[in-house]
Structure formats: C-alpha cells, structure tokens
Enzyme design. Structure first.
Site, short mmCIF file in Angstrom:
data_model
loop_
_atom_site.label_atom_id
_atom_site.label_comp_id
_atom_site.label_asym_id
_atom_site.label_seq_id
_atom_site.Cartn_x
_atom_site.Cartn_y
_atom_site.Cartn_z
N LYS A 140 -6.64 4.97 8.51
CA LYS A 140 -5.02 5.61 7.79
C LYS A 140 -5.33 6.91 8.21
CE LYS A 140 -3.04 1.99 4.82
NZ LYS A 140 -2.33 1.14 3.72
N SER A 195 0.63 -0.82 -0.19
CA SER A 195 -0.36 0.13 0.00
C SER A 195 0.83 1.21 -0.17
CB SER A 195 -1.41 -0.67 1.09
OG SER A 195 -0.56 0.20 2.64
#
Length: 818
Positions: free
Chosen positions: A699, A656
């Site tokens: 996140k 990611s």
C-alpha cells in the site's frame, strides 16, 4: 500531538540484516549439511508419529506448499531408517490345488531373488536330465521288461482259454467287434444251415457250452484290463522312481535350505508331486501335423507354474524402504494383475503377471503420498482406508463390479500390511478430511503443522545460510557472499511482512537463489552478492507487473482520479491491495463522503449496489457506533452521509478503509479540508482505536509510485496503524525518499492522531462537561451535528402542526343538581 511525533523513523522502515553475522567469505566454506529450519512443532509431531508403532498413528503433514514439507520428511526418514531392520521379501507362487488363488510367501530380505533362482535351476535341471533319463538304456530295459511281463501274463490267459475252447469244439476268433467264441466243425466254423440242421438237444448243448466259454472270455478280458491297469501303474511307478531320483537329487537340498519356512516346505512338496505327475511334459514333443499353406508352431509344454514371482525385493543393507508415490492411482498403490492377449483376442493371465503397488514396496517401511492426488483418483482413498483397517494389501480388479459379464481372473492371497502412511496436503485438505471423513481420525491421528513463517533468531539465520550453501552445492550454482545471504534474509522477512520473522516458503527462496546465480553468472560474476539478489527481485517484478504499470500510467494521466496535492473537504485517498496470481501490488483509491440533513444515517453506496462484502459493510457500520459514542451522548444524531469509492467497478471487501472513511466523515462534518498528499490505511473500532491491516508495504509503495509519477513535494506520505510498524519492509527507493525528506510514513493509534495529520488542526480532547476546545475538529463536528439536529427539528415542526387536526372549543357543562 504533532506530525513529527507520529513519523516513523527511517531505521524502522525495514529490517536490515548485518552481513557481519556470517563468519564466511562465501557459502563454499560452509559444510553442505541438510538441516530442517526451525519447524520444531512439526518435527516433534513427525518424530512422535514415526516412533508410534500402534495402528492408526499415520501422519498428515499440513501446511502451505513450498514450506519444506516434502524435503523435511525426506531428510527425517533418511535418518530414521538407517538403523531399522529391512522387511521381508514377498513372492507369489502357484497354488497347485487352486490355481486361481496364488500363494504369498514371505522370506527374509534378499532371499526372494535367491528362491526364484533356485526354482529356475531346479526347472532347468529337470528339463535337461529327465528326458535323458527317460531315453536311457536302463530305463528302456526296465520298461520293456515290465511290458513283456504283462504281455506274457495276458498271453497265458488267452492260451488257456483257447485250449479249453478247442477241447470243447469251439475256437477263439478276433472280429471287428472284438474277441468272440465260435463253434467249430471239422476245423471250420459252423454255418447257419449246419447249425439249424442240428437236433434241438444238440443245439441247446452247443449254446450252453458257448455261453460258458463266453463267460470265461469275459473273465479273461476283465483280467486283461486289470493287467493293463497294473501295467500303467507299474510304468507310472517306474517313472515316479526315475522322477524321484532326478527331482530328489536337486529338491532335497532345497528343502534343507528352506527348512525354517513352513510355507516354502509345503510349496516344495506340491512342486514335487506336480513334477512326478507330469513327467510326460519333459519328454520331447512331436511336431504338429502341418496344413498346406499354414505353418503351425510346435506346441511346447509351459513350465510357468514352477516359477516364482518375486513381488517385492528389499536390500538387507538399506533398512526399511521409503517410497514416494507421486501418482497414487489405484493400480499404482495396490498393484495389478496384467493380462496377455492370445490368438483370437482371448486374454489370459497367471500368477507371474501379478505386479506390485507402492504399498507392497513400502510394506515394512514408509509410504509418502500427496493427499490431494489420493482424493482425486477414483477408488484410491476408499481402498487405502480398507487396507489400513484390515491391515492387509489385497490385489483386486476394481472394475469387476462394473462389468456386465464376469471375467476370469486371479484372487491372490492378501499380504499383511505393516507400513506407516504419510500424507502431505494443505490445511484446507486436512480440515476437509477431518470434518467430512468419519474414518480419517481413526487412521491419521498425528498432524504435523508446518508454519509459513519462522521467528528470526541468530541460529535460524545461520540455518538459512546453510540452506543457501546446500542449494548452491547441489545444483552447481555460484556461491553467495554474506551480503547476498543478508539480502535473501531481508526478502524472506518482506515475504511475511514482519521484521521479526522469516518466510518458510522455501520453494520461492530456492527460486530466488537460482535466479540470483543466473544473473550473476550471465554477467561474469564469480560470487553472488547483494546487488545480484536485488537484480533477481527486480527482474522477477518486471516479468509480472505489467498490470501495475498500466494502472500507474492511468493514475499519472489522470484517467483514474487521485490528487496528490492540495486539500479537499470530504475526500480521502484510501489504499487497497490487488493480487494478480503470483504478483501483488498496492494502489490508491479516492474515497468521497457527502453529508446532509436527514435521517438516512450512514449510506454505503457500494453496499446499495451489492459491490460490498460483509467485512466492508461491518467496517462502515462501526463508524455509526463511533459517531454515536462520540457525539450522541447529549443529543440524538440526525444526518445523512453517503460514502463511495470513486471509479470502483469491482467488488470491495475488507475493513482496512474504515479509518479513511471516518477521516472523510470528520472532514465533511467539520468542513476542514484533508491533505490529498497523504493516503490512509487502517481499520477502526467503535472507540476510535486504529487496528492493524495487511499488505502495508504494498500500500505504501503503491501510493509512493503515484506521488513520484506526479512529482514528490516533500509533504506526501501515508498514515498507517501503529501496530503495523513491525510489518514494514519497504523497498530501498521508498526508504531513501523518506531519508531525504521527500516522503513520510506516519503511524497512529487513535483517530484523533490521524485527523490531526490529515487536517493540520488539533482533534480536541473533551472537557469534563463533554465539550471540545473551540476550533478543534471534534468541536466543529459536534457543532455541525447540533446544527443539523436543530434544523431538522425546525423543519419537522411546521409539518407536524400542518398534519394535526384543528381543535374545537370545549363545551361548558352545567353542574348537575343533586
């Protein structure tokens, strides 16, 4: 493309459930109906498995814990067994021919207890009436008459012999050694001197007569013994006739009652024979001789051999049995044979000490087991397979093969097995058995796969409202109003990070219902609304987020470096997710890239020190493919780039961060600074397309908390993949900050969109000749790479000239003459 075009609208940052969808004021108005919530695939598999009668079509319920596997099978079995016929009762009775092999008898449901009561009544009758009959005057008269008859017969035999002996000069006398024939003289026995004084002929004549009479005495004694045997037979016949009269009066009706059961008929015949052979046991027993200082108990005969051990009893009105065995040990599954310790430490057992297992209780119905528990209990799995294969339940002493010496035990007759086995386990356990256990596929042919997420439809949302109502009613919780149910559904959507789906982790949702009711009740509320559900979520977070708060403190204090203002070349804020047991949160990580001339290419510092996982390594290598395809078509690439996660002291895994690494590379090559108030997440492929990632909500919220601690400027935000928009279920605080313009969420599909947001400079689209617009990011990158290549060639040219040997002048050869 401008930043505004890539901003995610506020209404797309989370899905908000409309309370108007629910037509009730509180969940008290909803009928308490237990329903399975949209596990159609699993339910179809279960219905098939339950309806399939063939052997081997047992069911494995596979799925994550808390997805409703146990509650679903419980509800379905409860409905399925309503119209089924109850199975037979099973009893163990004594085997009078082979006592160590008890006989198993099947009776219709509910008759087992009656059969045992009938045998107890028979035994009580015998114990009460046989002693009375044996002491009756009629019995005593018949017994005395038989004895006197045989005594008279024996008397006649001895009288005749005594008379004949007297006529021939002998007498019949009783000695210590028994009856003997002795010669007589003048009414007395011969003395030894008188016998020796006789003439030889007279002695021989006397001896001959004595031998003849002795032979007749032996014949008489033989006849007496035969008469004694006949007397015993006659007395036994008398007892048998008495016993038949007593037993038959009560046993014959039992034979008629159980006329249709062959095994019962055989057993009753055996009981009758044993009773008639052991009538003495029913007589009063004499007290044992007493030893001074030691009182011995009176020894009573045992009548356990006539009892019936009702192993399994089924209710004729409840249908097939459903058994949930939470502790599937060997004995709990297959039964056991108990022992009784006698004086002296001797262990004894009998058929009445045979105890049933879960398979016995579930026989003819359904047995539900936890797959992991079955596998970790010794002998349980192998024995379960054996039972399914042989279609019988065998009670054995599993430790017998491990003993140094054999212990006397029973070998009960096996009971036929006709039960559907249902195992519940995770997908990991399912595939473990499927690939490593050869017999598993033979015995568990039906897989019911429970999904952890459910498509959100109006009907499913109504089912969730019923789920809330059922919990509130069954557990005495405060009712929920529509806003409370809506908040619960929103949390269920956040749990799976999908605006179009809901979580089927009903265990966690049940806990949230209980906790919301607790906080509402504690503060005196009568109904649970949205505010109490939010309170329960906040309190649950507070109980678990100590480590997250500590990391936020370190970020705010600058101990962990993370800039949220300004711009820096080759430095990007990446985002990661940390899971600490039951709690997950996001945190930013500084990513730095330094580029230089050289031929090392892409250097992943984490990989060099073995802190990088294979997926992260793959993401870094993809960057080389992207740069080669983008800038290496007309010229070779020659550079060295070092990529590092700063202040990272643990392993890194996942791809990611690959887009953040690429943005950092483009910044380092172009010399354009990256805005530090913007964090990035998303993976990238070799064509520069941004791919989706997981944990997007954690996140974003993790970086938002850092920006809030250091001060929101209105220019901060997070860049996410476009595909992850449907996964957004952000907290109310983040959504409000975006609505107020103090924080932003951008979504991108390509690297070019992201680099424009981070640098504020257009990425630049290639022209037909492959060149990029002057001043664009790609133009500056291409220019820097070209400069590096030229410098590298200039640097290498003197080195090659220095390393080449000096060339000597060529010698001129004279032409050859012919």
């Amino acid at each position: 493309m401008s930043e505004t075009a890539n901003r995610v609208p506020v209404e797309k940052l989370r899905w908000v459930c409309d309370p108007a969808l629910f037509n009730f004021k509180t969940t008290e108005e909803i009928a308490n109906i237990e329903r399975n919530i949209s596990q159609d695939r699993a339910i179809a598999a279960i219905e098939f498995g339950l309806g399939m009668p063939s052997n081997g079509f047992n069911i494995f319920l596979a799925g994550e814990p808390g997805t409703g596997r146990t509650s679903t099978i419980r509800q379905m079995l409860k409905k399925f067994v309503k119209d089924t016929c109850p199975p037979s009762d099973w009893c163990y009775v004594n085997n009078f021919h082979t006592p160590d092999a008890p006989i198993a008898i099947a009776l219709p449901a509910g008759m087992g207890r009656g059969f045992a009561a009938d045998m107890r009544e028979l035994l009580d009758y015998m114990r009460a009436n046989v002693p009375t009959a044996l002491e009756s005057k009629e019995y005593e008269t018949n017994r005395v008459g038989i004895i006197e008859q045989f005594q008279e017969r024996n008397g006649e035999i001895f009288s005749e012999l005594e008379a004949e002996a007297g006529e021939r000069g002998f007498a019949l006398q009783r000695t210590v050694s028994g009856l003997v024939i002795v010669p007589q003289k003048e009414g007395r026995n011969f003395t030894q001197e008188e016998y020796e004084a006789l003439e030889k002929d007279e002695r021989e004549k006397l001896d001959t007569v004595g031998r003849e009479l002795t032979e007749k005495l032996n014949d008489a004694l033989r006849q007496v013994r035969e008469n004694e045997k006949a007397l015993r037979d006659a007395l036994a016949l008398l007892d048998r006739e008495l016993g038949l009269a007593a037993v038959g009066h009560h046993l014959n009706p039992l034979k008629e009652k159980y006329q249709g059961f062959a095994k019962v008929q055989e057993y009753l015949e055996s009981v009758q024979e044993d009773l008639l052979l052991n009538l003495e046991d029913f007589k009063p027993q004499a007290a044992p001789p007493q030893i001074p200082g030691l009182k011995l108990p009176k020894q009573e005969p045992t009548f356990e051999r006539y009892e019936v051990n009702v192993l399994v009893e089924n209710n004729p009105d409840l249908g097939a049995p459903v058994v949930f065995e939470s502790n599937p040990t060997y004995n709990n599954l297959f039964g056991r044979i108990e022992n009784v310790m006698q004086m002296g430490g001797v262990a004894t057992t009998n058929f009445t000490l045979i105890k049933p297992g879960a398979l016995h209780r579930a026989n003819g119905g359904y047995l539900v087991l936890d797959a992991r528990e079955v596998l970790i209990n010794p002998f349980a799995w192998e024995s379960l397979k054996r039972c399914i294969r042989n279609m019988e339940i065998k009670i054995e002493d599993v430790l017998e093969q491990y003993r140094f010496m054999t212990v006397v035990s029973l070998k009960p007759e096996p009971i036929p097995l006709d039960a559907k086995i249902i195992m519940i386990g995770s997908l990991w356990v399912y595939y473990l058995l499927f690939y490593l256990e050869p017999d598993y596929r033979k015995f568990f042919k039906v897989k019911a796969d429970f999904d952890s997420r459910i498509s959100r439809t109006p009907d499913v949302m109504q089912d969730y409202a019923l789920f809330v109502a059922a919990h509130c009613c069954n557990e005495g919780l405060l009712p929920f109003d529509p806003t409370g149910v809506a908040a619960l559904l929103e949390h269920a959507s956040r749990m799976v990070e999908d605006q179009t789906r809901l979580s089927s982790h009903f265990m966690e949702l049940s806990d949230l219902i209980r906790e919301s009711s607790y906080w509402a009740k504690r503060d005196g509320a009568q109904v649970v609304d949205r505010s109490w559900v939010k309170r329960a979520i906040q309190e649950s977070t507070y109980r678990s987020n100590r480590i997250e708060e500590r990391i936020q403190e370190l970020l705010a204090q600058g101990v962990i470096l993370c800039d949220t203002k300004g711009s820096v070349v080759g430095q990007v804020n990446g985002l990661s997710v940390i899971t600490m047991g039951d709690y997950t949160f996001g945190r930013p990580s500084r990513l730095t890239i330094r580029v230089s001339q050289g031929r090392a290419g892409m250097v992943n510092i984490e990989r060099e020190v073995k802190l990088s996982g294979p997926i992260h390594d793959k993401g870094v290598l993809i960057l080389t493919g992207y740069l080669a395809g983008k800038f290496g078509q007309e010229q070779p690439l020659s550079f060295s780039a070092h990529i590092c996660f700063e202040q990272s002291y643990e392993g890194i895994e996942g791809d990611s961060a690959s887009s953040a690494e690429l943005y950092g590379l483009l910044s380092a090559f172009s010399g354009l600074p990256v805005k530090q108030g913007i964090a990035v997440t998303g993976s990238v492929n070799q064509h520069g397309q941004i791919q989706p990632i997981g944990g997007v909500n954690y996140k974003i919220e993790g970086f938002f908390n850092v920006c809030k601690a250091k001060g929101l400027t209105g220019e901060q935000g997070v860049v996410i993949p476009k595909i992850n928009e449907q996964n957004l279920m952000l907290s109310d605080e983040v959504v409000q900050a975006v609505a107020d313009g103090m924080f932003h969420v951008w979504s991108v599909s390509e690297v070019e969109e992201g680099i424009e947001i981070l640098t504020g400079v257009p990425a630049g689209r290639p022209a037909e000749d492959g060149s990029y617009p002057e001043g664009s990011v790609n133009f500056l990158v291409q220019k820097r790479l070209k400069t590096m290549l030229e410098n590298m060639r200039k640097f290498q040219q003197p080195e090659r000239e220095k390393d080449e040997p000096a060339r000597l002048p060529e010698q001129v050869k004279e032409p050859e003459h012919p």
